[in-house]
Write a protein that holds these residues in place. Structure first.
Motif, PDB file in Angstrom:
ATOM      1  N   ILE A  60     -28.244   0.035 -33.125  1.00 27.22           N
ATOM      2  CA  ILE A  60     -29.311  -0.764 -33.743  1.00 27.22           C
ATOM      3  C   ILE A  60     -28.833  -2.162 -34.132  1.00 27.22           C
ATOM      4  O   ILE A  60     -29.591  -3.135 -34.029  1.00 27.22           O
ATOM      5  CB  ILE A  60     -29.934  -0.004 -34.949  1.00 27.22           C
ATOM      6  CG1 ILE A  60     -31.157  -0.761 -35.475  1.00 27.22           C
ATOM      7  CG2 ILE A  60     -28.927   0.259 -36.036  1.00 27.22           C
ATOM      8  CD1 ILE A  60     -32.304  -0.846 -34.507  1.00 27.22           C
ATOM      9  N   GLU A  61     -27.546  -2.300 -34.556  1.00 20.80           N
ATOM     10  CA  GLU A  61     -27.046  -3.636 -34.919  1.00 20.80           C
ATOM     11  C   GLU A  61     -27.069  -4.553 -33.693  1.00 20.80           C
ATOM     12  O   GLU A  61     -27.536  -5.688 -33.758  1.00 20.80           O
ATOM     13  CB  GLU A  61     -25.621  -3.568 -35.487  1.00 20.80           C
ATOM     14  CG  GLU A  61     -25.525  -2.896 -36.852  1.00 20.80           C
ATOM     15  CD  GLU A  61     -25.408  -1.383 -36.757  1.00 20.80           C
ATOM     16  OE1 GLU A  61     -25.403  -0.856 -35.614  1.00 20.80           O
ATOM     17  OE2 GLU A  61     -25.335  -0.723 -37.812  1.00 20.80           O
ATOM     18  N   ALA A  62     -26.571  -4.028 -32.571  1.00 22.39           N
ATOM     19  CA  ALA A  62     -26.571  -4.816 -31.344  1.00 22.39           C
ATOM     20  C   ALA A  62     -27.994  -5.146 -30.915  1.00 22.39           C
ATOM     21  O   ALA A  62     -28.293  -6.252 -30.458  1.00 22.39           O
ATOM     22  CB  ALA A  62     -25.845  -4.058 -30.229  1.00 22.39           C
ATOM     23  N   THR A  63     -28.883  -4.164 -31.081  1.00 21.31           N
ATOM     24  CA  THR A  63     -30.285  -4.392 -30.735  1.00 21.31           C
ATOM     25  C   THR A  63     -30.864  -5.535 -31.551  1.00 21.31           C
ATOM     26  O   THR A  63     -31.591  -6.371 -31.033  1.00 21.31           O
ATOM     27  CB  THR A  63     -31.099  -3.100 -30.964  1.00 21.31           C
ATOM     28  OG1 THR A  63     -30.526  -2.066 -30.161  1.00 21.31           O
ATOM     29  CG2 THR A  63     -32.554  -3.287 -30.582  1.00 21.31           C
ATOM     30  N   TRP A  64     -30.504  -5.576 -32.847  1.00 20.05           N
ATOM     31  CA  TRP A  64     -31.039  -6.668 -33.687  1.00 20.05           C
ATOM     32  C   TRP A  64     -30.473  -8.018 -33.280  1.00 20.05           C
ATOM     33  O   TRP A  64     -31.183  -9.031 -33.303  1.00 20.05           O
ATOM     34  CB  TRP A  64     -30.771  -6.378 -35.173  1.00 20.05           C
ATOM     35  CG  TRP A  64     -31.926  -5.610 -35.760  1.00 20.05           C
ATOM     36  CD1 TRP A  64     -31.938  -4.314 -36.154  1.00 20.05           C
ATOM     37  CD2 TRP A  64     -33.263  -6.098 -35.952  1.00 20.05           C
ATOM     38  NE1 TRP A  64     -33.191  -3.948 -36.584  1.00 20.05           N
ATOM     39  CE2 TRP A  64     -34.033  -5.020 -36.480  1.00 20.05           C
ATOM     40  CE3 TRP A  64     -33.894  -7.321 -35.723  1.00 20.05           C
ATOM     41  CZ2 TRP A  64     -35.387  -5.143 -36.781  1.00 20.05           C
ATOM     42  CZ3 TRP A  64     -35.242  -7.445 -36.020  1.00 20.05           C
ATOM     43  CH2 TRP A  64     -35.974  -6.369 -36.546  1.00 20.05           C
ATOM     44  N   ILE A  65     -29.193  -8.049 -32.906  1.00 15.07           N
ATOM     45  CA  ILE A  65     -28.616  -9.320 -32.431  1.00 15.07           C
ATOM     46  C   ILE A  65     -29.379  -9.781 -31.188  1.00 15.07           C
ATOM     47  O   ILE A  65     -29.757 -10.945 -31.063  1.00 15.07           O
ATOM     48  CB  ILE A  65     -27.102  -9.143 -32.130  1.00 15.07           C
ATOM     49  CG1 ILE A  65     -26.348  -8.921 -33.445  1.00 15.07           C
ATOM     50  CG2 ILE A  65     -26.553 -10.366 -31.390  1.00 15.07           C
ATOM     51  CD1 ILE A  65     -24.899  -8.515 -33.255  1.00 15.07           C
ATOM     52  N   LEU A  66     -29.646  -8.838 -30.301  1.00 15.37           N
ATOM     53  CA  LEU A  66     -30.388  -9.166 -29.077  1.00 15.37           C
ATOM     54  C   LEU A  66     -31.798  -9.644 -29.418  1.00 15.37           C
ATOM     55  O   LEU A  66     -32.280 -10.646 -28.886  1.00 15.37           O
ATOM     56  CB  LEU A  66     -30.442  -7.936 -28.165  1.00 15.37           C
ATOM     57  CG  LEU A  66     -31.205  -8.126 -26.853  1.00 15.37           C
ATOM     58  CD1 LEU A  66     -30.488  -9.134 -25.964  1.00 15.37           C
ATOM     59  CD2 LEU A  66     -31.355  -6.800 -26.110  1.00 15.37           C
ATOM     60  N   ARG A  67     -32.450  -8.938 -30.345  1.00 17.38           N
ATOM     61  CA  ARG A  67     -33.822  -9.315 -30.716  1.00 17.38           C
ATOM     62  C   ARG A  67     -33.869 -10.730 -31.283  1.00 17.38           C
ATOM     63  O   ARG A  67     -34.756 -11.515 -30.936  1.00 17.38           O
ATOM     64  CB  ARG A  67     -34.372  -8.334 -31.768  1.00 17.38           C
ATOM     65  CG  ARG A  67     -34.807  -7.014 -31.186  1.00 17.38           C
ATOM     66  CD  ARG A  67     -35.144  -6.034 -32.294  1.00 17.38           C
ATOM     67  NE  ARG A  67     -35.583  -4.746 -31.756  1.00 17.38           N
ATOM     68  CZ  ARG A  67     -35.733  -3.650 -32.474  1.00 17.38           C
ATOM     69  NH1 ARG A  67     -35.453  -3.673 -33.767  1.00 17.38           N
ATOM     70  NH2 ARG A  67     -36.149  -2.533 -31.923  1.00 17.38           N
ATOM     71  N   LEU A  68     -32.918 -11.051 -32.159  1.00 17.90           N
ATOM     72  CA  LEU A  68     -32.923 -12.383 -32.762  1.00 17.90           C
ATOM     73  C   LEU A  68     -32.623 -13.456 -31.713  1.00 17.90           C
ATOM     74  O   LEU A  68     -33.235 -14.523 -31.723  1.00 17.90           O
ATOM     75  CB  LEU A  68     -31.907 -12.446 -33.908  1.00 17.90           C
ATOM     76  CG  LEU A  68     -32.311 -11.612 -35.127  1.00 17.90           C
ATOM     77  CD1 LEU A  68     -31.199 -11.593 -36.176  1.00 17.90           C
ATOM     78  CD2 LEU A  68     -33.611 -12.135 -35.746  1.00 17.90           C
ATOM     79  N   THR A  69     -31.688 -13.137 -30.802  1.00 16.70           N
ATOM     80  CA  THR A  69     -31.390 -14.081 -29.715  1.00 16.70           C
ATOM     81  C   THR A  69     -32.642 -14.340 -28.887  1.00 16.70           C
ATOM     82  O   THR A  69     -32.968 -15.492 -28.571  1.00 16.70           O
ATOM     83  CB  THR A  69     -30.284 -13.501 -28.809  1.00 16.70           C
ATOM     84  OG1 THR A  69     -29.189 -13.105 -29.628  1.00 16.70           O
ATOM     85  CG2 THR A  69     -29.814 -14.525 -27.782  1.00 16.70           C
ATOM     86  N   LEU A  70     -33.346 -13.267 -28.554  1.00 15.98           N
ATOM     87  CA  LEU A  70     -34.554 -13.403 -27.749  1.00 15.98           C
ATOM     88  C   LEU A  70     -35.630 -14.188 -28.500  1.00 15.98           C
ATOM     89  O   LEU A  70     -36.322 -15.025 -27.916  1.00 15.98           O
ATOM     90  CB  LEU A  70     -35.098 -12.020 -27.351  1.00 15.98           C
ATOM     91  CG  LEU A  70     -34.255 -11.258 -26.335  1.00 15.98           C
ATOM     92  CD1 LEU A  70     -34.768  -9.837 -26.186  1.00 15.98           C
ATOM     93  CD2 LEU A  70     -34.268 -11.962 -24.990  1.00 15.98           C
ATOM     94  N   LEU A  71     -35.726 -13.929 -29.802  1.00 16.89           N
ATOM     95  CA  LEU A  71     -36.738 -14.635 -30.589  1.00 16.89           C
ATOM     96  C   LEU A  71     -36.470 -16.140 -30.577  1.00 16.89           C
ATOM     97  O   LEU A  71     -37.378 -16.941 -30.331  1.00 16.89           O
ATOM     98  CB  LEU A  71     -36.742 -14.105 -32.033  1.00 16.89           C
ATOM     99  CG  LEU A  71     -37.807 -14.723 -32.939  1.00 16.89           C
ATOM    100  CD1 LEU A  71     -39.202 -14.314 -32.481  1.00 16.89           C
ATOM    101  CD2 LEU A  71     -37.590 -14.320 -34.396  1.00 16.89           C
ATOM    102  N   VAL A  72     -35.211 -16.501 -30.802  1.00  9.64           N
ATOM    103  CA  VAL A  72     -34.854 -17.930 -30.788  1.00  9.64           C
ATOM    104  C   VAL A  72     -35.125 -18.511 -29.399  1.00  9.64           C
ATOM    105  O   VAL A  72     -35.715 -19.594 -29.271  1.00  9.64           O
ATOM    106  CB  VAL A  72     -33.362 -18.117 -31.184  1.00  9.64           C
ATOM    107  CG1 VAL A  72     -32.920 -19.558 -30.953  1.00  9.64           C
ATOM    108  CG2 VAL A  72     -33.159 -17.726 -32.639  1.00  9.64           C
TER     109      VAL A  72
END
Lengths: 221, 257
Positions: A60-72
């Protein structure tokens, strides 16, 4: 006062275009991975739910990093696209009575509208399968069942397939343009020719579409 | 042959323009497009009407003065050809032909088909040159230049600044023009000292002139009478990115006088 290097870069039409290309590269990489991951749906409920568990719990931590990267990436991509579109419209206040496009593709001419469709699709898709608040019977951890129930309504399936059609057009022009915008395309005698972009534009949306299609056609239940 | 023209007529920079129909009879298929307009203008003058204003100079496709939208395509239907080198044999007897000026905010109409392309001059002034010492010319082959670089530079240098790229671009972007100049000078040893400064200054001026941005429709490359490739735009992007990353203000602390 003269603006500093990066702000000046962002102000320029070339700089904004490079930002679109760089964020586009992130988004293209994401849709390829997302599509490949989705294909595990056809390996059965157990495998698909385990994949979902891996992303939603174990990593889930990696998923959140990915999500934030995608959002930006998405925010920058859309902001640059909107600002450039406004500039481009303003650059020709009086249009031609007659102008015949010679070589521009349908994909290039519909890119902006496809972007708007995808902008509507993505929040819906998240609320449909990730958050679940727009899903008729969302069950956390039951990704396989959620997909099957989620596509039972044929109109939702059609909305998804429409998004994939626009994704195909977006990839066909965008992936090709991205390499030229980032300046990494090699000089060519036929710069309008595209191979990789065509392959991605077919494979990625087709892979995604297999899920709603298989449910809608009753091949999976 | 006989053709029906729909020509954009506009009395002056601020005036309202409109398409006016003219019938051009007894036109030879061997006339150039501009010669056909000359004949139409002669007849208008005889009738006491104002002739159609259009830019032209060398009439051999190398000066970049002429240029108009002919049937929705910059410089008309023939590839790699300026309006002056287009001939009436490219049309059929009885054809309708729409003739309009280049359309861009940065290219305001002066009269009829004449537009002000001063924006291009200002982009060149911003950096489309090399600073060279005066004096007798150096021996031509004193500086070795790789064949590929010479080829790319010469292909880009073929740009005549006619504005067809801007006219054909759905965004009215001057990217192909600016990129051609940046590539032309950036491929040659003489262009290196000012290469980074040039990319920043020319792109900045291009934006100031209110041209649109590039979305790689490819229309410019197709319209260009000199066949400038959109590969030059990739080169412009490379130079601009590199310049943003490494360019420093001019400064001297010690050791320079």
């Amino acid at each position: 006062m003269e603006r500093a290097g990066l702000l000046k870069f962002w102000d320029s039409s070339v700089g904004k275009k490079v930002v679109m290309g760089a964020t586009g590269l992130i988004l293209v990489a994401f849709v390829i991975l997302h599509m490949a991951g989705n294909l595990q749906f056809f390996a059965g409920a157990e495998r698909f739910n385990a994949y979902s568990h891996l992303l939603q719990v174990d990593l889930i931590e990696a998923t959140w990093i990915l999500r934030l990267t995608l959002l930006v990436a998405v925010v920058l991509h859309i902001t640059a696209a909107y600002q450039l579109t406004m500039r481009n419209r303003a650059a020709r206040p009086a249009d031609y009575v007659k102008r015949e496009p010679q070589v521009s593709t349908y994909a290039a001419r519909t890119l902006r509208w496809g972007g708007v469709y995808l902008l509507l699709f993505i929040p819906y898709h998240l609320m449909h399968f990730t958050i679940g608040n727009l899903h008729p019977a969302f069950a956390r951890g039951q990704a396989y069942g959620n997909v099957v129930i989620g596509f039972e309504n044929v109109w939702i399936g059609i909305f998804y397939l429409g998004a994939m059609a626009f994704l195909a057009l977006h990839l066909y022009h965008g992936t090709w343009a991205m390499f030229r915008t980032l300046g990494v395309a090699r000089p060519s005698n036929d710069p309008l020719h595209r191979r990789l972009a065509l392959a991605l534009a077919i494979i990625v949306p087709a892979g995604f579409s297999l899920l709603p299609l298989s449910v809608m056609l009753g091949l999976v239940r | 042959m006989r053709v029906l023209l729909h020509v954009w007529r506009q009395a002056g920079p601020g005036a309202t323009g409109r398409l006016v129909d003219y019938e051009a009879a007894d036109i030879s298929p061997d006339m150039s497009f501009l010669e056909m307009l000359d004949v139409v203008n002669d007849r208008l003058t005889v009738k006491g009407e104002e002739p159609i204003a259009f830019d032209h100079d060398c009439r051999e496709g190398i000066c970049g003065s002429c240029g108009m939208m002919i049937n929705g395509a910059a410089h008309g239907p023939m590839k790699l050809t300026t309006a002056c080198q287009l001939h009436m044999r490219s049309f059929k007897d009885g054809d309708e032909i729409w003739i309009e000026p280049w359309r861009a905010k940065a290219f305001p109409v002066i009269k009829d088909l004449v537009v002000d392309r001063g924006a291009f001059d200002r982009i060149i002034q911003a950096g489309g040159f090399v600073s060279a010492p005066t004096g007798s010319a150096q021996d031509g082959n004193a500086i070795p230049i790789p064949k590929q670089n010479a080829d790319q530079a010469m292909d880009a240098a073929a740009c005549i600044g006619c504005g067809a790229c801007v006219a054909a671009c759905p965004n009215a972007s001057a990217s192909l023009f600016t990129a051609a100049k940046i590539t032309h000078l950036g491929q040659l040893p003489q262009g290196q000292p000012e290469r980074m400064k040039r990319a920043l200054a020319m792109v900045h001026q291009m934006d100031l002139e209110t041209f649109g941005g590039c979305t790689l429709f490819g229309e410019c490359q197709e319209a260009c009478p000199k066949g400038i490739s959109i590969d030059t735009i990739a080169q412009m992007h490379r130079d601009y990115m590199l310049a943003t990353a490494i360019r420093r203000e001019e400064s001297a602390i010690g050791g320079t006088g």
